[in-house]
Design a protein around this motif. Sequence first.
Motif, short mmCIF file in Angstrom:
data_model
loop_
_atom_site.label_atom_id
_atom_site.label_comp_id
_atom_site.label_asym_id
_atom_site.label_seq_id
_atom_site.Cartn_x
_atom_site.Cartn_y
_atom_site.Cartn_z
N UNK A 183 2.15 -1.20 -11.77
CA UNK A 183 1.09 -1.83 -10.99
C UNK A 183 1.68 -2.79 -9.96
N UNK A 184 1.15 -2.77 -8.76
CA UNK A 184 1.57 -3.69 -7.68
C UNK A 184 0.41 -4.65 -7.44
N UNK A 185 0.54 -5.90 -7.85
CA UNK A 185 -0.52 -6.90 -7.77
C UNK A 185 -0.33 -7.75 -6.51
N UNK A 198 12.24 -3.79 0.87
CA UNK A 198 13.39 -3.85 -0.04
C UNK A 198 13.08 -4.70 -1.27
N UNK A 199 12.37 -5.81 -1.08
CA UNK A 199 12.01 -6.65 -2.22
C UNK A 199 11.09 -5.89 -3.18
N UNK A 200 10.11 -5.20 -2.63
CA UNK A 200 9.17 -4.46 -3.47
C UNK A 200 9.87 -3.31 -4.18
N UNK A 201 10.74 -2.59 -3.47
CA UNK A 201 11.45 -1.48 -4.09
C UNK A 201 12.36 -1.96 -5.21
N UNK A 212 0.83 -1.21 0.00
CA UNK A 212 0.00 0.00 0.00
C UNK A 212 0.86 1.26 0.00
N UNK A 213 1.91 1.26 0.77
CA UNK A 213 2.81 2.41 0.81
C UNK A 213 3.48 2.63 -0.54
N UNK A 214 3.91 1.55 -1.18
CA UNK A 214 4.62 1.68 -2.44
C UNK A 214 3.70 2.17 -3.56
N UNK A 215 2.42 1.78 -3.52
CA UNK A 215 1.49 2.17 -4.59
C UNK A 215 1.37 3.69 -4.71
#
Length: 407
Positions: free
Chosen positions: A286-288, A310-313, A277-280
């Motif tokens: 798109x973050x699925x 870190x993985x999402x970034x 949610x923070x990254x969106x």
Amino acid sequence: MADGAGRRLRLRLAAVASVVLAVILLLASVVIVLLFLHSVHATADDLSRTRALDVAAAVERGSVTRLLTDVGDDSVGQVVSRDGTVLAASANLGDSGPITQHVPEGSEPAPYDLKDVRDDDETEDFRVWAINARGPTGPATVYVGHSTEAVGESVTSLVSALALSLPLVLAAAAALLWTLIGRTLRPVEAAHQRQRAFVADAAHELQSPLAAYRTTIEVGLEQPDTTDWPLTARGLLADGGRMEQLVRDLLFLARQDEAPVAHRLIDLDDVVLEEARRLRASARVEIDTSRVSAAPVFGSPGDLGRLVRNLLANAEQHATSRVTVSLIIDTSGARLEVADDGAGVPAEHRDRIFDRFFRGDEARAHETGSTGLGLSIVQAVAERHGGTATLAEHSPGATFVVHLPSP
């Protein structure tokens, strides 16, 4: 630590341990010899006293023979009347006269140490027990004793055996100590090497932005009238932000090597969804998270949040249009997958992808402010929680998989 210093430390520890062991073995050997000497003397004394009582009983019954045969090997026996006549004797005494003039007082046996007593064709020292007895022909004194030289030979044999075996035991123990100390120090040496490498890498990584920071200020001061100070300030602020991020990452990794922090039962899916949610809010792709399901684990919410972040970034930086997050519970525990549809990880970089300060694309890393520590932190946090972090085979793009044990 350097190899030479490590060997010197290992040698000193092995030497000190060997000296201590040698002293312990020496003291133990002395104690063994003293106990053996006391035991042998006590046993020989008890045996001689018992045999003297047996002979005295035979004298009183009138059944003693001229030749005493039951006094044992390396022993002497003799029955002497009050007038000094030898009534009976062991074969090794031959026809010699009384072996001593000592006569005990009363009826209790008494010990005497005699020197140069005949023993066949030579003389030896004996410790004899004397006891008074009254036979059919009158009173007599019974003497039965053992050779003190034979006892000494037994002790000498023990000392010789110990003198031969102790150096061999000490050499074997020293070799074992050398091996055990080497194995004990190996993790310490490895940790020290990692620490040295970490400090060296950190110094190298901080040196470049600090140098650029200093150069920018020096140029501005040399040309104060032509310098765009707002632009310079924004550049310095960006460089300061990158250094601040680097220092935070360094401190986090340093903390991972310390004592474990308190872990508790948490819902990893809540952590994943919160970080997504923070990254969106700022993501360009798109973050699925439709494949995220419940996954309770035992760990630190802050550290696991850093791992997911870190993985999402990393995936968002390399993705073309989509980052897909999956979280399930399988037979080994919680399985977290973060996949992107970017160019993927080149084959020559796959073995180094989790190395500290590794950047596959230096130019892009500078643009994004990457410190090269993000995936290292992921791996460190996973391992600290008893799990693993790996790069899975995936095309196109890259998929990072984190396994964490179930509570």
